[in-house]
Structure formats: C-alpha cells, structure tokens
Design a protein around this motif. Structure first.
Motif, PDB file in Angstrom:
ATOM      1  N   GLN B   4      59.485  74.529  11.918  1.00 16.62           N
ATOM      2  CA  GLN B   4      60.038  75.581  12.597  1.00 16.62           C
ATOM      3  C   GLN B   4      59.701  76.886  11.904  1.00 16.62           C
ATOM      4  O   GLN B   4      59.353  77.931  12.585  1.00 16.62           O
ATOM      5  CB  GLN B   4      61.469  75.642  12.776  1.00 16.62           C
ATOM      6  CG  GLN B   4      62.224  74.567  13.358  1.00 16.62           C
ATOM      7  CD  GLN B   4      61.712  74.665  15.002  1.00 16.62           C
ATOM      8  OE1 GLN B   4      61.167  73.799  15.634  1.00 16.62           O
ATOM      9  NE2 GLN B   4      62.169  75.481  15.682  1.00 16.62           N
ATOM     10  N   ASP B   8      58.709  79.507  15.589  1.00 15.44           N
ATOM     11  CA  ASP B   8      59.425  80.323  16.152  1.00 15.44           C
ATOM     12  C   ASP B   8      59.586  81.724  15.926  1.00 15.44           C
ATOM     13  O   ASP B   8      59.745  82.507  16.804  1.00 15.44           O
ATOM     14  CB  ASP B   8      61.150  79.511  16.273  1.00 15.44           C
ATOM     15  CG  ASP B   8      61.032  78.351  17.282  1.00 15.44           C
ATOM     16  OD1 ASP B   8      61.715  77.412  17.095  1.00 15.44           O
ATOM     17  OD2 ASP B   8      60.064  78.312  18.200  1.00 15.44           O
ATOM     18  N   ASN B 179      54.911  74.576  20.381  1.00 20.28           N
ATOM     19  CA  ASN B 179      56.483  74.536  20.612  1.00 20.28           C
ATOM     20  C   ASN B 179      57.066  73.632  21.647  1.00 20.28           C
ATOM     21  O   ASN B 179      58.001  72.724  21.665  1.00 20.28           O
ATOM     22  CB  ASN B 179      57.072  75.982  20.882  1.00 20.28           C
ATOM     23  CG  ASN B 179      57.039  76.899  19.550  1.00 20.28           C
ATOM     24  OD1 ASN B 179      58.145  76.671  18.772  1.00 20.28           O
ATOM     25  ND2 ASN B 179      56.303  77.780  19.312  1.00 20.28           N
ATOM     26  N   ALA B 180      56.366  73.767  22.883  1.00 20.57           N
ATOM     27  CA  ALA B 180      56.581  72.930  23.971  1.00 20.57           C
ATOM     28  C   ALA B 180      56.755  71.251  23.548  1.00 20.57           C
ATOM     29  O   ALA B 180      57.534  70.387  23.671  1.00 20.57           O
ATOM     30  CB  ALA B 180      55.610  72.978  25.191  1.00 20.57           C
ATOM     31  N   GLN B 182      57.285  70.290  20.407  1.00 19.25           N
ATOM     32  CA  GLN B 182      58.410  69.945  19.671  1.00 19.25           C
ATOM     33  C   GLN B 182      59.747  70.023  20.590  1.00 19.25           C
ATOM     34  O   GLN B 182      60.554  68.961  20.158  1.00 19.25           O
ATOM     35  CB  GLN B 182      58.514  71.028  18.755  1.00 19.25           C
ATOM     36  CG  GLN B 182      57.720  71.127  17.314  1.00 19.25           C
ATOM     37  CD  GLN B 182      57.863  72.321  16.569  1.00 19.25           C
ATOM     38  OE1 GLN B 182      58.994  72.968  16.442  1.00 19.25           O
ATOM     39  NE2 GLN B 182      57.086  72.785  15.754  1.00 19.25           N
ATOM     40  N   TRP B 183      59.812  70.420  21.545  1.00 19.81           N
ATOM     41  CA  TRP B 183      60.752  70.498  22.441  1.00 19.81           C
ATOM     42  C   TRP B 183      61.000  69.357  23.048  1.00 19.81           C
ATOM     43  O   TRP B 183      62.167  69.169  23.771  1.00 19.81           O
ATOM     44  CB  TRP B 183      60.872  71.775  23.435  1.00 19.81           C
ATOM     45  CG  TRP B 183      60.939  73.124  22.758  1.00 19.81           C
ATOM     46  CD1 TRP B 183      61.343  73.253  21.616  1.00 19.81           C
ATOM     47  CD2 TRP B 183      60.498  74.302  22.977  1.00 19.81           C
ATOM     48  NE1 TRP B 183      61.274  74.527  21.280  1.00 19.81           N
ATOM     49  CE2 TRP B 183      60.689  75.290  22.281  1.00 19.81           C
ATOM     50  CE3 TRP B 183      60.026  74.753  24.460  1.00 19.81           C
ATOM     51  CZ2 TRP B 183      60.396  76.666  22.385  1.00 19.81           C
ATOM     52  CZ3 TRP B 183      59.693  76.176  24.713  1.00 19.81           C
ATOM     53  CH2 TRP B 183      59.869  77.139  23.868  1.00 19.81           C
ATOM     54  N   ILE B 186      63.955  67.928  21.812  1.00 20.42           N
ATOM     55  CA  ILE B 186      65.278  68.547  21.677  1.00 20.42           C
ATOM     56  C   ILE B 186      65.752  68.891  23.008  1.00 20.42           C
ATOM     57  O   ILE B 186      65.276  69.780  24.124  1.00 20.42           O
ATOM     58  CB  ILE B 186      65.003  69.898  21.139  1.00 20.42           C
ATOM     59  CG1 ILE B 186      64.246  69.904  19.671  1.00 20.42           C
ATOM     60  CG2 ILE B 186      66.390  70.887  20.939  1.00 20.42           C
ATOM     61  CD1 ILE B 186      63.678  71.039  19.178  1.00 20.42           C
ATOM     62  N   LYS B 189      66.300  72.034  24.921  1.00 22.86           N
ATOM     63  CA  LYS B 189      65.052  73.094  25.232  1.00 22.86           C
ATOM     64  C   LYS B 189      64.313  72.272  26.180  1.00 22.86           C
ATOM     65  O   LYS B 189      63.875  73.011  27.114  1.00 22.86           O
ATOM     66  CB  LYS B 189      64.212  72.873  23.877  1.00 22.86           C
ATOM     67  CG  LYS B 189      64.877  73.694  22.873  1.00 22.86           C
ATOM     68  CD  LYS B 189      64.553  75.102  22.784  1.00 22.86           C
ATOM     69  CE  LYS B 189      64.917  75.669  21.188  1.00 22.86           C
ATOM     70  NZ  LYS B 189      64.514  77.234  21.346  1.00 22.86           N
ATOM     71  N   TRP B 190      64.292  71.045  26.282  1.00 20.79           N
ATOM     72  CA  TRP B 190      63.302  70.304  27.277  1.00 20.79           C
ATOM     73  C   TRP B 190      63.854  70.605  28.609  1.00 20.79           C
ATOM     74  O   TRP B 190      63.286  70.712  29.368  1.00 20.79           O
ATOM     75  CB  TRP B 190      63.348  68.822  26.627  1.00 20.79           C
ATOM     76  CG  TRP B 190      62.360  67.991  27.714  1.00 20.79           C
ATOM     77  CD1 TRP B 190      63.024  66.961  28.605  1.00 20.79           C
ATOM     78  CD2 TRP B 190      61.210  68.409  27.865  1.00 20.79           C
ATOM     79  NE1 TRP B 190      61.930  66.467  29.302  1.00 20.79           N
ATOM     80  CE2 TRP B 190      60.786  67.206  28.940  1.00 20.79           C
ATOM     81  CE3 TRP B 190      60.011  69.138  27.776  1.00 20.79           C
ATOM     82  CZ2 TRP B 190      59.526  67.209  29.464  1.00 20.79           C
ATOM     83  CZ3 TRP B 190      58.639  68.825  28.152  1.00 20.79           C
ATOM     84  CH2 TRP B 190      58.650  67.947  29.057  1.00 20.79           C
ATOM     85  N   LYS B 192      65.135  72.950  29.864  1.00 20.82           N
ATOM     86  CA  LYS B 192      64.762  74.380  30.555  1.00 20.82           C
ATOM     87  C   LYS B 192      63.208  74.306  30.934  1.00 20.82           C
ATOM     88  O   LYS B 192      63.069  74.931  32.107  1.00 20.82           O
ATOM     89  CB  LYS B 192      64.534  75.444  29.413  1.00 20.82           C
ATOM     90  CG  LYS B 192      66.215  75.877  28.958  1.00 20.82           C
ATOM     91  CD  LYS B 192      66.032  77.156  28.121  1.00 20.82           C
ATOM     92  CE  LYS B 192      67.204  77.460  27.601  1.00 20.82           C
ATOM     93  NZ  LYS B 192      67.338  77.908  26.619  1.00 20.82           N
ATOM     94  N   GLY B 275      60.839  79.120  30.850  1.00 20.08           N
ATOM     95  CA  GLY B 275      61.601  79.440  29.682  1.00 20.08           C
ATOM     96  C   GLY B 275      62.331  80.781  29.566  1.00 20.08           C
ATOM     97  O   GLY B 275      62.766  81.299  28.617  1.00 20.08           O
TER      98      GLY B 275
END
Lengths: 358, 358
Positions: B4, B8, B179-180, B182-183, B186, B189-190, B192, B275
């Motif tokens: 992270q 981020d 980032n997507a 990684q999401w 999660i 996050k996903w 969204k 997002g």
C-alpha cells in the motif's frame, strides 16, 4: 526504535557495500574499478576522462539532526577522498522522512539535517543539485557523490609495496561511543560499564565521535598526492580490520598488512572490555561511521604526512575554520610481503586519543 | 502494508522530486539545470562536457520481483531519456531489504529484483557497477543514472514554441490498474468497481500497466533528435497534468500547453469514474510510475515520430526482442501562446488503449 536500527545491528550499517553487485561491465581501456572498493571508476568515451562515483545512505545514529546531515555527507564524500580525489562535481541527496514524526518534528528535524548535509558539501567545495525524498518508517539520510577526473586526479587503491607503512587519519571507536551514549538511559546496559567510565566521560567521547564523523577526509586526500600514497580506503562498516583486508585483496603486489597500533577514542577500549569485548573493537571489527582513511605510504614520507595533517587547516583548501582543522593521524602498521591479507598483531598497542578540545 | 505504501498515498511516489533542494551552485558556463526537472545538468571543467544525472527510488508496486526491478531501472533511466539522452555511462543500485521477510523470501525476491534491474540496464546499453543495500521495514528499490555528454547529446527541456504539438509515448492509468488489481481481494473496494469491469479485464490491465512501466523510453529519446523535439519530460508521480505544468514553467518562450486527448489503459477511465473519480485520472493528476515521455514536437514532424515509434524495435539500438518493441504514441495536445502553464480541456477525448498483446 529508529535510533537502535542503525547501531546495535551490524546489518545496514554505513559502509555496508553491496558485494552482491556482481561483475563489471564490458572491458574497456583505462583503469576500471567495480564492486568491493569505495567508489566505482568508469572510463569515459571522452579524452581519457574517468567517471568516479559512490553512494551511501543509512539511518541516523546521533541525536543532533544538523550534525547527522554533516556526518552523512562526510561519509559519502569519504569514498572519493579515499582515492585521493579532492574535488566533487555534483552531489545528490537521498532522504526519507519518518512517518512517525508529526508535522512539528518533521519541520524541525529535516531542514536541519539537510542544512548539515549542504554545509558539509560546501566545505568540500561542491554542492547538492538534486535527489529524492520518500516517506518511510525510519529516517534515511545519504547521498551520491560524482566526479569526472583526469588520470592524475585519483590514486588507484592497488599500489602498496613491502616496506610501506599504514597510516590512519581518525581514531576508532565511534560505534562504541554512540552506543555508550544511549546506554546512559538504560540501567541494565549502564550497569555493565559504569565501573570504568563516568557519564561525563561518555558525553565527551560521544561529542568527540560526532566531531570526528563530521570531519571531511579532504585534507588527507590532498596529502595523499603530496606524499605519494600507494593505496587507501576509508574505514566504515566493516571496522579497521575488515577494510584493511578488503584493501589488501585489491593489491597488485604480493603484500600483507600488519596492524600494530589501535588509536581509539579515550575510554572506549575500557568500555569495550568491560562489556565483554563489545563490538569487537579491540579485534578491529567494530563498525565505524565516516571513519578515517587507512593509507599505504612510503615509510620515509609517513611522519611528514602526519605532521602536515596536524598542521593543516581546512582553509588550505579554500575554506576556513572548518570542522577538522588540525587532525591527528597515526602510523598504525606496516606492509610486508604476503598473500593479500591483513591482520592485527596479538597484543596491539592501544593509543588512548583524548578529546581534541580538552 | 508494504504494498500500500507506495500506491494509495501520493507522498513518496516515484517521481516525487525533492523541490526543497534549493538553489543551484555557483554560476558557470554552459547550460545548467538544477532542481525541478528530471535530471541535473552540471557543466564540467573538461572540454565543454556536461555531467547529467538523476536518482529515483520507491517501494514495490507490482508483485513480480523481476518486473519490479525492471520497472525501477526504467524509471531511473527515463529521466535521462526525457532529455533525449540515449546512452548512460553508469548506474548505481539503491536497495533495502525488508526486515519482515524471512531468509527464504529474501533469497527468492531480492536476486530476482536485482536481475530485473540489471537486465533493463543492459537493454539500455549500460551496467550497474555499485550501490548500497540496507535493512528497512519496507523494501526499497531504485538507482542512480549518470552520463557525461557533449552538447549535442542532450536536448534542454525549454525550447517549446507556439504551433508545436504534444506527444505522449505511453498510455496513462498505471496507478489505477495497480490498485484495481489489489482491490480484487478487498470486497468493499471491489464492490465499487465490479459493475464496470471483470476480474479478467483487471488482470489484463495490470499486465499491460506492468509491461508499459518496464518499457524503456530509449526509442523515444533517440527519435527526439531525429524529429527535432523542442522539450520533453517524463510522466511520473505528479500525473500528466502536473508534469505538463512543470515543463511549461521551464520554457524560454511565452507558451502554454493544452491537452485535448487522454490515452488511458482500457477500462481504467471507467473504473476511475465508478470509484468517484479515483486518483483524478481524468483530471490528469493520477500518479504514473515509469510513464511515457511528454514531448513538444514541431507539428509537421509529430505524425512521423508516432509512426516510427510504432515501427521501431528496441533492436534499432543494438538489442533485439526487448520489452517495448513497437510502442504506440499519441498526439495529445498543442502548444499555444501563453504564460507558461498547462491545462486539460473541459471534456478531453478519452482514448481507450487496448492491451498490446490482444
């Protein structure tokens, strides 16, 4: 904690060169020096010039941010000075700001550290024109020093011959001094050494270590040319013995280095003994930060080298009143015939070096 | 977590040059470039030569250590390429090993990362001759690139004139793609973004971003000379708009940069919108790592520049089959009269850039 990080552990200390960095690039003309020694030497395409550069970064080990900046800069430049180079064309600063600092701490500490780094660069006749800063759990400070040299500007560290003597330009014991200073606040640590030293003496040794670490090895670099030095290195993370061994390995001739004398900041030898041979100071394995140059000099020149070190002022290089005016240097050993190794004799003479301002 | 850290947050991203580094050294002859642009340019004492160097280091942002090494190297070299420099005389590697890794992880990850860095350096016709490694809570990877140049070897980034066009040599959206990726793990996050993209598409975008970041900007640097580029920079931590503004400030003439088109890795614009305008991708403020060059070219040359980028193979520079053969480039805007600023028009055209291997 942050302060411990760079000190109690050997790993990550200043001067821990990355020996994994492997083999050299394509063969080319001119002297070339790669991994393992203080700086890399790259022959350029332009008129016999060489690019010489070095990088170092580490974690703060003294509490004064300004002095820490000076020490970091002196430590980076020292790798050039070890090759008899007195000029530096450019410096970059490498920094990380600790996430754990609040805004106020950050605004107090970072500008002072950068100021110290810049001031030392200026004393070295160079300046900082760029760099990189990141956020990190710990503070990091370091830099890159680069110079483009003609062949006579530098001395390759491989020309020692039997009969030379070894000269050291700063006393040993910085790691012990810095740690002892922290131990004053840790009763279980302090109890081990309090019989041999007072808090006042620890404070003096710490101040002395800090001044020594902040002193540029530039005068020594200039005198290496005047007195025909055959090879040199600077003493950092591997301790005096480690760096002597490193230097011995680089030699063209069949030589060995034998160290007879260990000049050590006053009382640090006693602390080391009381603590159970702390850090291997008396075996020559205690890390130093921004230590002195270890120089192979013709025997007949060494005494005069030491005398001129003592008499010198930084002002001889165009500055005045700099830290490190009138530095002491010691003949600590000899170069004899041998198979490129280095050792300390069985019972070396410990030279107690008193605080310079006492 | 480690991953992270560099992603981020904006602080500490690649390309965050240290603008605090203050004023330049003493005035001297020849062009000089200090803080704020990609590389520093130092006139040397030797025959009209200049020392040009740059440093960058950051935290891993992709999971593949080998690719991460390549990306770090490409990112460092990119600062030279942005000045139309195609050669590099020397590289140093800056590394920290994470304390949190066990021996097995360390022995797996670090050699691969170093190998990737070295391979990219070799593709760039240079090699790594030194560096520094420390222990740290987080992994750090970066380096220093240095070259000694004759005046014709580099293009100062200050010659844009009204009528030029702006060309970009890699698509935007690396931060969103990383980032997507990684999401996907999660759920909050996903949830969204899952309405606008499938996991397969995220994986494709991530692979595409990784390949783009690992691609050297060397071909673009060579073509800058062939097509008379007037100025350039590389797109990294400040996003396309931030770097366009930076470059505009450096110009000698009264110019402004206006961006009409945003080439973006396929689907990343949709994710960004879903997002809630993630990272400001459509405003041009989303960080890029090892992004493309943003180049001011004479209008009549730009189409041919793009065509030759597409046709080029890395092999034209002595390598073959390198990552980044046949790169796309886009005309994204114009240079008009103005007061050294840059902007994106109100509704820029979004160019969806499909995966190169599809």
């Amino acid at each position: 904690s942050d302060r411990q990080a760079g000190q109690d552990g050997r790993t990550g200390e200043s001067g821990e060169e990355t020996s994994e960095f492997g083999q050299l690039g394509p063969v080319s003309h001119g002297p070339r020096l790669g991994i393992g020694m203080d700086s890399c030497v790259i022959p350029l395409r332009h008129g016999g010039l060489s690019l010489i550069q070095t990088t170092d970064f580490f974690y703060p080990l003294v509490e004064d941010p300004y002095m820490m900046g000076r020490i970091a800069c002196a430590n980076v430049l020292s790798d050039l000075y070890a090759m008899g180079i007195t000029e530096c064309d450019n410096m970059l600063m490498l920094l990380s700001i600790s996430q754990k600092m609040n805004d106020k701490e950050r605004e107090h500490v970072m500008p002072l550290m950068m100021r110290g780094f810049r001031d030392a660069a200026e004393e070295g006749g160079t300046s900082v024109t760029g760099g990189q800063t990141v956020m990190n759990p710990w503070i990091i400070v370091g830099g890159v020093a680069t110079v483009v040299c003609q062949p006579n500007d530098f001395i390759m560290p491989d020309g020692a011959i039997p009969g030379d003597v070894l000269v050291l330009t700063k006393p040993l014991g910085t790691q012990v001094a810095v740690n002892a200073h922290q131990w004053m606040d840790i009763p279980e640590k302090w109890n081990k050494i309090k019989l041999v030293i007072s808090k006042e003496e620890v404070e003096q040794a710490y101040q002395e270590a800090m001044l020594n670490m902040a002193t540029l090895n530039r005068t020594a670099a200039a005198l290496m040319h005047k007195f025909n030095a055959h090879a040199a290195t600077d003493v950092t993370g591997f301790g005096i013995l480690g760096h002597a061994q490193n230097l011995a390995k680089q030699q063209r001739n069949d030589v060995a280095f034998v160290i007879h004398n260990l000049p050590i900041i006053a009382k640090m030898a006693a602390i080391s003994k009381a603590g159970g041979n702390l850090f291997g100071l008396l075996q020559g394995t205690s890390s130093e930060t921004s230590g002195g140059l270890l120089i192979c000099l013709p025997r007949e020149q060494a005494a005069r080298f030491c005398a001129e070190m003592k008499a010198s002022r930084s002002s001889s290089l165009g500055q005045d009143g700099g830290i490190g005016d009138g530095q002491q240097a010691w003949i600590i050993g000899i170069v004899e015939k041998g198979n490129r190794c280095a050792r300390i004799i069985d019972k070396p003479r410990i030279i107690e070096v008193p605080p310079s301002c006492s």
